[in-house]
Design an enzyme around this catalytic site. Structure first.
Site, PDB file in Angstrom:
ATOM      1  N   ILE A 704     -43.009  16.415 -25.373  1.00  0.00           N
ATOM      2  CA  ILE A 704     -42.990  14.839 -25.447  1.00  0.00           C
ATOM      3  C   ILE A 704     -41.491  14.560 -24.841  1.00  0.00           C
ATOM      4  CG2 ILE A 704     -44.364  14.190 -27.119  1.00  0.00           C
ATOM      5  CD1 ILE A 704     -41.979  13.620 -28.883  1.00  0.00           C
ATOM      6  N   GLY A 705     -40.873  15.819 -24.485  1.00  0.00           N
ATOM      7  CA  GLY A 705     -39.477  15.730 -23.980  1.00  0.00           C
ATOM      8  C   GLY A 705     -38.676  16.987 -23.739  1.00  0.00           C
ATOM      9  N   GLY A 707     -34.193  18.491 -22.751  1.00  0.00           N
ATOM     10  CA  GLY A 707     -32.886  18.217 -22.246  1.00  0.00           C
ATOM     11  C   GLY A 707     -32.150  19.385 -22.157  1.00  0.00           C
ATOM     12  N   GLY A 710     -32.880  21.565 -25.235  1.00  0.00           N
ATOM     13  CA  GLY A 710     -34.098  22.228 -25.565  1.00  0.00           C
ATOM     14  C   GLY A 710     -35.267  21.343 -25.453  1.00  0.00           C
ATOM     15  N   VAL A 712     -38.789  19.206 -27.144  1.00  0.00           N
ATOM     16  CA  VAL A 712     -39.026  18.586 -27.930  1.00  0.00           C
ATOM     17  C   VAL A 712     -40.569  18.370 -28.133  1.00  0.00           C
ATOM     18  CG1 VAL A 712     -38.769  16.188 -29.233  1.00  0.00           C
ATOM     19  CG2 VAL A 712     -36.842  17.018 -28.054  1.00  0.00           C
ATOM     20  N   LYS A 727     -37.617  19.693 -32.427  1.00  0.00           N
ATOM     21  CA  LYS A 727     -36.589  20.397 -31.182  1.00  0.00           C
ATOM     22  C   LYS A 727     -36.211  21.810 -31.434  1.00  0.00           C
ATOM     23  CE  LYS A 727     -32.679  17.814 -30.709  1.00  0.00           C
ATOM     24  NZ  LYS A 727     -31.267  17.817 -30.753  1.00  0.00           N
ATOM     25  N   ASP A 836     -22.104  10.808 -28.308  1.00  0.00           N
ATOM     26  CA  ASP A 836     -23.122  10.942 -27.096  1.00  0.00           C
ATOM     27  C   ASP A 836     -24.064   9.658 -27.408  1.00  0.00           C
ATOM     28  OD1 ASP A 836     -24.215  11.563 -24.723  1.00  0.00           O
ATOM     29  OD2 ASP A 836     -25.663  13.233 -25.591  1.00  0.00           O
TER      30      ASP A 836
END
Length: 1019
Positions: A704-705, A707, A710, A712, A727, A836
């Protein structure tokens, strides 16, 4: 008659005339020389400032400097110079005292760097100095008392550190001293108590100071009228001798850690008008002296303390009292009748105590009540009937009590009423007819009572939140529901409503939540429901609805929760239903038939289709009849033989193929470290799964994602439809050390904190070459996907492509994220800095509640209040605070800056890197405000509605305030939460304190990049 000088008397008349003429000529010549000299200094100043456009009228040919707006003159000589909010970035001009007659210098709201300008010591007659809200650093010099004529000194909102020098106590002429919002980390000098002429002392928002007592010497300031020391880390008890400060008019000691009892001496001060002591640790009872002399007291706020006992009856002698905050204490007993008879009372705020008994019936009769907040107590009996007697009542919150009886009919004739929240009581009877249509009513929450009656055809045009669940309302939903155009939430669960659901209900364009479960509705659903473009939650369960489920339900763009269970729906499940968007689905206990869409054939929906005898599935995973189970078997032996031969052949081939796959998979798992023996699970919560449940689902279809740190995954962990987010760090050897450090930082941080607005870390799983963090799963993913229509990387992507996040949800998100950050900064020991904060790290659950995520960059400050220096800047462009990018020095204010950018995103709809000739959204917003444009011009047009504009402008301005260049000028996250609550409906969240509501002294006085609000108390 005036006698002549003897020398002049002996002169002839002509000689005397010549002498006088020569004297006048010399005086005029000297004056001309001074005028020209001052003119030259001013032109030199313009050149020093690099000829800014705002000084274009300062020219050699323009010799009338005394008419220039920045200049003040007396007898033709320059005595005052004001360059306020003009973006000066150069050091303070060292030659400014060449203007020999300067008595007043005002350079506030600029960006002046460097240390305190000691060149000012040459200004021998200087009386007024304002250098507030600049970028000065270092200590205030110990010999500042060389400016011996100063009467006004404002150095607030700079980066001054160290001690406040004791020499300030030798500036005997001072009447106004302002040292607010700096980075002092030393001591408050007791010598300030020697400033006997002082009338205004503003030391607030100095939270870097070590814990210190309120200096007893301050009580010697007999002329002091205003004492502002809120948020200054004060501890200990308030001196009883404070009652000797006879001139005191305004006192604010809130937001500290003061203990002990409230001195009764406060109530002997005849001139005292405002007293703020909220948010401390004060205890004991509220004691009143035998003779109350504070008869001018208008505001008393002692909320958020540990006060016990009863509310003093003698408070009723404060005849000028307009408001008092007693909320969030441990007060008990009944409310004195004397309070109801106060003639000036505007705000009655006592929520969250242990108060009981009936409310005084005369409340509202003798004064113009504006706010009436008695929630979360144990009050009994009816509401006072005169709360809106004078027609000024704006908000009534009385939820979580034991109140009973009918609502006063007078509430139906209260046009000012904006918020009514009386849920969880024992009220009964019908609703006053005028209340439904009250002109300014926005929130109407009367759920969990015993009200009866029917719904009206019309509602207030401003009503956005209507909750009437768990009552005894009956009848049909009227056709006039189509006029409820501003309703966002309609909750009518568990009532006695009947009839069909009218087509007119589908005409509500802003509706996001519709809850009509547990009623007696019948008949089919409306066929035309496509206008529900904002609907996210629909619950119609436990009714007698029938017919087919309309196909249009599957095409609603943002619907994520759908519950139609325990009805009589028939026919097939609409093929348009999309599992990528529907995160919670319940169609059980109906009469549905046909095939379940294949995308729902997984454990996440194993309870979504139960008790529908006509449904079948292609997979056994849902424990429902298989669609191919009814195939007829052939009775011919030849067919059986042939089938057996074919089956054996297929099985043999399949076995060989599966064996090959197994060998390959085992080899791959061993290569990747996925063998069960190589993984170690460390849990931080009670778990309902093992590492094998997680490892088996780390496939591409569940991504689902991704970055820099790593990938997700969304992983189903049971047959109830529960998911977790996993993650997995990347396994590049070049990143091994960096990833190891990031992994350990995130585990260390998240495993130690618990907060509703911070994502919950369930466990970590360590392997030989990969590491996994397992979190709670948030259905609505990240804020940036909603704000900026960003496409995900999984099969779930695109579910929010065309959705518009309305303003109420955005404001809810802002408040939730702020509360999470405030917890990290102020309630964790040591405090936690995220480093962040950005919209992609703000996650949303199915109800759009906020969870702050991605602490891979978080660090703990080992010494609270101390700056830490990081080896490199990490973060995302557009969100990075300027001082962090330049120096890598870190404190909580870098998170405040980043959060300010998120607020600008929420209000403008633009991305953080938005800009034209400027570099970012924050700089673009600052420029917009700087040139005097209205905040309303930049609000997101997709959601800008007249009823939201004021709130949106307020949050936009807060975003600008949070992104100011000067860190000390940014509010703390605790203050950000308070401002956001004030921007929203204050009665929705509970007013934190009366200071904010009355705005007597703004929370951030003269904050940089806010509209200027001069504070000139020079007497």
């Amino acid at each position: 008659m005036t006698k002549l000088n003897p020398i002049c008397a002996k002169m002839p008349f002509f000689s005397l005339f010549s002498f006088l003429l020569l004297h006048l000529f010399n005086s005029a010549h000297s004056q001309t020389q001074l005028y020209d000299q001052e003119h030259a200094v001013l032109l030199k100043l313009k050149q020093y400032l690099e000829n800014p456009s705002f000084l274009s009228h300062w020219t050699p040919s323009n010799l009338t400097q005394c008419s220039w707006p920045e200049i003040t003159c007396r007898n033709g000589s320059v005595t005052g110079l004001a360059l306020v909010n003009t973006n000066i970035t150069q050091p303070f001009p060292p030659f400014i005292c060449d203007l020999q007659n300067l008595t007043r210098i005002d350079f506030q709201l600029n960006f002046l760097p460097g240390e305190f300008p000691t060149s000012l010591y040459k200004c021998s007659v200087l009386e007024y100095l304002d250098l507030s809200q600049n970028n000065f650093v270092g200590k205030i010099p110990d010999d500042i008392d060389r400016l011996s004529n100063l009467r006004f000194l404002n150095l607030g909102a700079n980066n001054f550190s160290g001690d406040i020098p004791a020499s300030i106590g030798r500036l005997k002429e001072l009447t106004n001293l302002q040292l607010f919002q700096c980075q002092f980390n030393g001591t408050i000098p007791v010598e300030i108590g020697n400033l006997f002429n002082l009338e205004f002392l503003f030391l607030a928002i100095n939270s870097e100071l070590p814990p210190t007592n309120l200096p007893v010497s301050f009580t010697q300031l007999q002329n002091l009228k205003n004492l502002l020391m809120y948020d200054t880390n004060l501890i200990g008890e308030i001196p009883e001798t404070i009652g000797e400060m006879v001139a005191l008019e305004y006192v604010d000691l809130s937001g500290n850690q003061l203990t002990g009892e409230i001195p009764s001496g406060f109530f002997t001060l005849k001139n005292l008008t405002v007293l703020f002591l909220h948010n401390n640790r004060l205890s004991g009872t509220l004691q009143m002296p035998a003779v109350v002399e504070a008869l001018n007291l208008t505001i008393l706020d002692v909320s958020e303390n540990n006060l016990t006992g009863n509310i003093p009856e003698d408070l009723g002698s404060l005849q000028k009292l307009t408001g008092f905050g007693l909320q969030m204490n441990q007060l008990s007993g009944e409310v004195p009748e004397s309070l109801a008879r106060l003639p000036a009372l505007i705000d009655f705020i006592v929520f969250s105590n242990n108060l009981s008994g009936p409310l005084p019936l005369e409340l509202g009769l003798h004064s113009s009540l504006r706010k009436f907040e008695v929630a979360s107590n144990s009050f009994t009996g009816p509401l006072p009937v005169n709360l809106c007697f004078h027609g000024k009542l704006e908000g009534l919150t009385a939820f979580d009590n034991k109140l009973s009886g009918e609502l006063p009919e007078s509430l139906g004739n209260c046009p000012s009423l904006g918020v009514l929240e009386i849920y969880n009581n024992e009220f009964s009877g019908s609703i006053p007819s005028g209340l439904w249509t009250s002109l300014n009513l926005t929130r109407f929450r009367i759920n969990e009572n015993k009200f009866t009656g029917e719904l009206p055809q019309r509602l207030s045009s401003n009503l956005s939140f209507l909750s009437i669940s768990h009552n005894q309302f009956s009848g049909r939903i009227p056709a006039g529901v189509s006029s409820w155009t501003n309703v966002v939430v309609f909750n009518a669960s568990k009532n006695l409503f009947n009839g069909s659901i009218p087509q007119e209900l589908t005409a509500l364009p802003r509706l996001t939540t519709l809850l009509l479960d547990q009623n007696h509705f019948e008949g089919p659903l409306p066929s035309e429901i496509i206008s529900w473009k904002s609907l996210t939650t629909l619950n119609l369960s436990r009714n007698q609805l029938s017919g087919q489920i309309p196909d249009e339900i599957g095409r609603l763009p943002v619907l994520s929760v759908l519950d139609l269970s325990q009805n009589q729906f028939s026919g097939q499940i609409p093929s348009e239903l999309d599992s990528r968007r529907i995160t919670s689905l319940n169609l059980s206990s109906n009469q549905l038939t046909g095939r379940i869409p294949s995308e729902f054939e997984n454990l996440a929906y194993d309870t979504s289709f139960l008790d529908n005898s006509g449904l079948c599935a292609d997979s056994p995973v849902l424990n429902i009849t298989l669609c191919n189970s009814g195939i007829q078997k052939s009775t011919k032996r030849s067919s059986v033989s042939l089938a057996l031969i074919i089956s054996l052949a297929v099985v043999g081939s399949l076995a060989a193929f599966l064996s090959l796959l197994l060998v390959i998979r085992v080899h791959r798992k061993r290569k990747q470290g996925f063998g069960s023996s190589t993984w170690k699970l460390t849990s931080f919560q009670k778990l309902g799964f093992t590492e094998s449940n997680i490892l088996s689902e780390l496939t591409d279809r569940n991504i689902i994602g991704s970055g820099g740190y790593g990938t997700v995954y969304r992983v189903a962990i049971n047959q109830k439809g529960d998911f977790v987010a996993v993650k997995k760090t990347m396994s590049s050897r070049k990143l091994e050390n960096k990833l190891e450090n990031a992994f350990l930082a995130e585990v260390r941080t998240l495993s130690s904190i618990r907060h509703n607005n911070i994502v919950k870390l369930l466990c970590c799983i360590s392997g030989e070459s990969s590491k996994l963090l397992v979190y709670e799963y948030l259905e609505n993913r990240s804020l940036d996907q909603w704000l900026h229509r960003k496409r995900g990387t999984s099969a779930m992507s695109g579910s929010v492509q065309h959705a518009v996040l309305d303003w109420p949800k955005r404001l809810q998100i802002a408040i939730g994220a702020a509360q999470g950050l405030s917890y990290m900064h102020h309630d964790c020991l040591p405090p936690i800095i995220h480093r962040d904060i950005k919209s992609s790290n703000i996650l949303l659950d199915s109800e759009f509640n906020v969870k702050i995520a991605d602490f891979g960059l978080a660090r703990m400050l080992m010494n609270p209040g101390e700056l830490a220096t990081m080896s490199a800047v990490t973060g995302s462009f557009g969100y990075i605070a300027p001082e962090y990018a330049q120096t890598t020095r870190v404190n909580e204010k870098i998170d405040v800056y980043s959060f300010g950018v998120v607020l600008l995103e929420l209000t403008t709809g633009k991305e953080a890197n938005y800009g034209d000739e400027y570099s970012s959204l924050a700089e673009w917003a600052w420029r917009h405000v700087q040139v005097g444009n209205s905040a309303e011009d930049v609000l997101d047009e997709e959601i800008k509605e007249p009823s939201y504009v004021e709130e949106m402008c307020c949050v936009f301005k807060l975003g600008v305030m949070c992104t100011t260049t000067l860190p000390s000028s940014r509010p703390s996250m605790k203050e950000v939460v308070q401002i956001l609550l004030r921007c929203s409906s204050p009665l929705l969240y509970g007013e934190k304190n009366l200071r904010d509501y009355y705005d007597v002294v703004p929370l951030l006085k003269n904050s940089k990049r806010e509209d200027r609000s001069d504070v000139d108390n020079d007497s």
